[in-house]
Motif scaffolding. Structure first.
Motif, PDB file in Angstrom:
ATOM      1  N   PHE A   1       0.967  -1.315   0.123  1.00  0.00           N
ATOM      2  CA  PHE A   1      -0.127   0.071   0.109  1.00  0.00           C
ATOM      3  C   PHE A   1       0.826   1.167  -0.005  1.00  0.00           C
ATOM      4  N   LEU A   2       2.151   1.097  -0.206  1.00  0.00           N
ATOM      5  CA  LEU A   2       3.035   2.435  -0.130  1.00  0.00           C
ATOM      6  C   LEU A   2       2.834   3.192  -1.189  1.00  0.00           C
ATOM      7  N   PHE A   3       2.217   2.545  -2.453  1.00  0.00           N
ATOM      8  CA  PHE A   3       1.983   3.287  -3.863  1.00  0.00           C
ATOM      9  C   PHE A   3       0.706   2.879  -4.093  1.00  0.00           C
ATOM     10  N   PRO A   4       0.089   3.670  -5.138  1.00  0.00           N
ATOM     11  CA  PRO A   4      -1.357   2.961  -5.649  1.00  0.00           C
ATOM     12  C   PRO A   4      -1.354   1.543  -5.873  1.00  0.00           C
ATOM     13  N   TYR A   5      -2.601   1.090  -5.188  1.00  0.00           N
ATOM     14  CA  TYR A   5      -3.177  -0.017  -5.023  1.00  0.00           C
ATOM     15  C   TYR A   5      -4.277  -0.164  -5.779  1.00  0.00           C
ATOM     16  N   PHE A   6      -4.473  -1.226  -6.656  1.00  0.00           N
ATOM     17  CA  PHE A   6      -5.661  -1.305  -7.669  1.00  0.00           C
ATOM     18  C   PHE A   6      -6.267  -2.624  -7.018  1.00  0.00           C
ATOM     19  N   VAL A   7      -7.654  -2.687  -7.045  1.00  0.00           N
ATOM     20  CA  VAL A   7      -8.535  -3.865  -6.697  1.00  0.00           C
ATOM     21  C   VAL A   7      -9.416  -4.121  -8.078  1.00  0.00           C
ATOM     22  N   THR A   8      -9.091  -5.169  -8.567  1.00  0.00           N
ATOM     23  CA  THR A   8     -10.199  -5.792  -9.675  1.00  0.00           C
ATOM     24  C   THR A   8     -11.070  -6.679  -9.120  1.00  0.00           C
ATOM     25  N   VAL A   9     -12.281  -6.557  -9.386  1.00  0.00           N
ATOM     26  CA  VAL A   9     -13.187  -7.713  -8.977  1.00  0.00           C
ATOM     27  C   VAL A   9     -13.760  -7.956 -10.394  1.00  0.00           C
ATOM     28  N   LYS A  10     -13.615  -9.433 -10.589  1.00  0.00           N
ATOM     29  CA  LYS A  10     -14.661  -9.925 -11.689  1.00  0.00           C
ATOM     30  C   LYS A  10     -15.671 -10.825 -11.303  1.00  0.00           C
ATOM     31  N   GLN A  11     -16.826 -10.501 -11.769  1.00  0.00           N
ATOM     32  CA  GLN A  11     -18.041 -11.163 -11.543  1.00  0.00           C
ATOM     33  C   GLN A  11     -18.253 -12.031 -12.886  1.00  0.00           C
ATOM     34  N   LEU A  12     -18.011 -13.378 -12.528  1.00  0.00           N
ATOM     35  CA  LEU A  12     -18.380 -14.427 -13.461  1.00  0.00           C
ATOM     36  C   LEU A  12     -19.637 -15.131 -13.559  1.00  0.00           C
ATOM     37  N   SER A  13     -20.433 -15.199 -14.826  1.00  0.00           N
ATOM     38  CA  SER A  13     -21.735 -15.925 -14.858  1.00  0.00           C
ATOM     39  C   SER A  13     -21.364 -16.997 -15.354  1.00  0.00           C
ATOM     40  N   ILE A  14     -21.706 -18.355 -14.690  1.00  0.00           N
ATOM     41  CA  ILE A  14     -21.111 -19.682 -14.883  1.00  0.00           C
ATOM     42  C   ILE A  14     -22.177 -20.567 -14.808  1.00  0.00           C
ATOM     43  N   ASN A  15     -22.190 -22.058 -15.409  1.00  0.00           N
ATOM     44  CA  ASN A  15     -22.961 -22.770 -15.414  1.00  0.00           C
ATOM     45  C   ASN A  15     -23.306 -23.631 -14.262  1.00  0.00           C
ATOM     46  N   ARG A  16     -24.287 -24.419 -14.196  1.00  0.00           N
ATOM     47  CA  ARG A  16     -24.633 -25.058 -12.783  1.00  0.00           C
ATOM     48  C   ARG A  16     -23.511 -26.212 -12.433  1.00  0.00           C
ATOM     49  N   GLU A  17     -22.973 -26.846 -13.527  1.00  0.00           N
ATOM     50  CA  GLU A  17     -21.705 -27.698 -13.260  1.00  0.00           C
ATOM     51  C   GLU A  17     -20.516 -27.014 -12.850  1.00  0.00           C
ATOM     52  N   ALA A  18     -20.156 -25.883 -13.088  1.00  0.00           N
ATOM     53  CA  ALA A  18     -19.070 -24.854 -12.724  1.00  0.00           C
ATOM     54  C   ALA A  18     -19.384 -24.422 -11.403  1.00  0.00           C
ATOM     55  N   PHE A  19     -20.654 -24.188 -10.976  1.00  0.00           N
ATOM     56  CA  PHE A  19     -21.135 -23.839  -9.670  1.00  0.00           C
ATOM     57  C   PHE A  19     -20.867 -24.822  -8.576  1.00  0.00           C
ATOM     58  N   GLU A  20     -21.132 -26.149  -9.032  1.00  0.00           N
ATOM     59  CA  GLU A  20     -21.169 -27.125  -8.191  1.00  0.00           C
ATOM     60  C   GLU A  20     -19.964 -27.698  -7.754  1.00  0.00           C
ATOM     61  N   TYR A  21     -19.057 -27.372  -8.804  1.00  0.00           N
ATOM     62  CA  TYR A  21     -17.645 -27.764  -8.680  1.00  0.00           C
ATOM     63  C   TYR A  21     -17.149 -26.778  -7.781  1.00  0.00           C
ATOM     64  N   TRP A  22     -17.158 -25.315  -7.801  1.00  0.00           N
ATOM     65  CA  TRP A  22     -16.736 -24.530  -6.792  1.00  0.00           C
ATOM     66  C   TRP A  22     -17.287 -24.783  -5.479  1.00  0.00           C
ATOM     67  N   GLN A  23     -18.408 -25.062  -5.398  1.00  0.00           N
ATOM     68  CA  GLN A  23     -19.124 -25.466  -4.113  1.00  0.00           C
ATOM     69  C   GLN A  23     -18.269 -26.669  -3.269  1.00  0.00           C
ATOM     70  N   GLN A  24     -17.877 -27.713  -4.070  1.00  0.00           N
ATOM     71  CA  GLN A  24     -16.877 -28.725  -3.510  1.00  0.00           C
ATOM     72  C   GLN A  24     -15.902 -28.239  -2.963  1.00  0.00           C
ATOM     73  N   ILE A  25     -15.097 -27.308  -3.911  1.00  0.00           N
ATOM     74  CA  ILE A  25     -13.937 -26.738  -3.381  1.00  0.00           C
ATOM     75  C   ILE A  25     -14.180 -25.797  -2.332  1.00  0.00           C
ATOM     76  N   ASN A  26     -15.251 -25.186  -2.001  1.00  0.00           N
ATOM     77  CA  ASN A  26     -15.381 -24.510  -0.737  1.00  0.00           C
ATOM     78  C   ASN A  26     -15.408 -25.423   0.253  1.00  0.00           C
ATOM     79  N   ILE A  27     -16.224 -26.311   0.223  1.00  0.00           N
ATOM     80  CA  ILE A  27     -16.148 -27.649   1.401  1.00  0.00           C
ATOM     81  C   ILE A  27     -14.741 -28.146   1.557  1.00  0.00           C
ATOM     82  N   VAL A  28     -14.023 -28.358   0.942  1.00  0.00           N
ATOM     83  CA  VAL A  28     -12.678 -29.009   1.161  1.00  0.00           C
ATOM     84  C   VAL A  28     -11.985 -27.858   1.721  1.00  0.00           C
TER      85      VAL A  28
END
Length: 355
Positions: free
Chosen positions: A232-259
């Protein structure tokens, strides 16, 4: 430039999370304890953003070692009913596709040919809609990832969810970028090149939204948190990417979150490898880790300066007459030393604009 996608790739699924408008990278989700040595890990994200799209290929390593990059594969983006476009190897298991982006109504898959064996994902159609984020931040003093209280920087999003008849599943990625000034020894030497360092912020946090279980058209959430340091000594940028995904990808990330969030109680689901949508076309019984996502994306960004820091940020690369160069930290002598495995470039990104 250092490898473009995912500085500290360690995923169970080589979860490199996904592309920012200029870079792509993902941090370690250390599931190596649950995988076997030599398992193939393939992860890629393909979106409708004008960007370089990245695929990471690696094999799982022995206990306490990071996955090993695989750089001798042939990698292709397949467009259903059309041809295929090649990814180009950047070394260390990173493959890049330039000049192509996903188009509404078309379906895409990934093909990887490695030592005569073909691996392929399922075709996925790009979702039609994505929401819009309004970002904010907060400076707080609270426990972070240790028992000690620390000053932390939090990123929030208030998201407008579009009306749609289609099932809507969203995922957010938060990436950070900061400028770094190397040691300059005046007079008589030109200023060193600038360093722009990129990373995934709060990489073990999985931000998901299931539009099938709520009628709300608005959601607010904490997306990421990190402690204050000299980034944070110099300019610090934050980039947020919102991704619209399908159900299979959503369920995959749900499992990742559980782990990721498994605490090891008697009632928890035991941690285990999470398998995705990529298979060996000749031997479907081979266990392949990773996932290939096709997503519609919206990007939001803001920056802050050192003025928001609640603590004093000590410059560490200021020239001290008589001090030998080799007594300065490595991060003062080269961008690579500062990056320490993260993505970096000496070329200012086109979105790096601040007042």
């Amino acid at each position: 430039m250092k490898k473009d996608f995912y500085s500290n790739l360690t995923l169970l699924t080589c979860l490199a999370s996904l592309l920012s408008v200029h870079f792509s990278c993902i941090e370690p989700l250390d599931f190596w304890q649950e995988t076997q040595e030599g398992q193939l890990i393939i992860y890629g994200l393909f979106t409708d953003i004008d960007d370089n799209h990245i695929v990471n290929i690696s094999t799982s390593a022995p206990l306490a070692f990071r996955p090993k990059g695989v750089s001798n594969a042939a990698v292709y983006l397949l467009t259903e009913g059309e041809g295929k476009a090649p990814y180009f190897s950047k070394g260390n298991g990173v493959y890049e596709l330039q000049g192509v982006k996903s188009t509404e109504g078309k379906s895409y898959a990934l093909e990887v040919v490695l030592e005569g064996v073909t691996y392929r994902s399922k075709f996925q159609e790009m979702p039609k809609v994505v929401g819009k984020d309004s970002l904010s931040y907060q400076v707080a003093y609270e426990p972070f990832r240790s028992s000690l209280d620390e000053h932390v920087f939090k990123v929030f999003a208030k998201s407008e969810i579009p009306e749609t008849k289609d099932q809507l599943f969203l995922r957010w990625i938060v990436e950070e970028g900061h400028y770094w000034q190397l040691l300059w020894i005046p007079p008589g030497t030109p200023p060193p090149p600038p360093c722009f360092i990129f990373d995934v912020m709060d990489p073990t946090r999985v931000n998901l939204f299931d539009g099938t279980v709520t009628s709300s058209r608005q959601t607010e959430r904490l997306l990421a948190i990190r402690k204050f340091d000299n980034a944070f000594l110099f300019p610090y940028f934050v980039t947020v990417k919102q991704l619209s995904i399908n159900r299979e990808a959503f369920e995959y990330w749900q499992q990742i979150n559980i782990v990721i969030n498994n605490k090891g109680s008697l009632f928890d689901i035991p941690p285990a490898p999470v398998f995705g949508n990529i298979t060996n076309t000749e031997n479907p019984n081979e266990l392949v880790l990773g996932f290939f996502e096709v997503a519609k994306s919206s990007v939001s960004r803001f920056f802050v300066t050192s003025e928001i820091s609640p603590i004093y940020l000590q410059p560490i690369c200021e020239f001290i007459p008589g001090k030998p160069t080799n007594q300065y930290p490595a991060e003062c002598l080269s961008c690579e030393g500062r990056a320490a495995g993260r993505d970096w470039t000496s070329t200012i990104p086109d979105w790096w604009v601040y007042d």
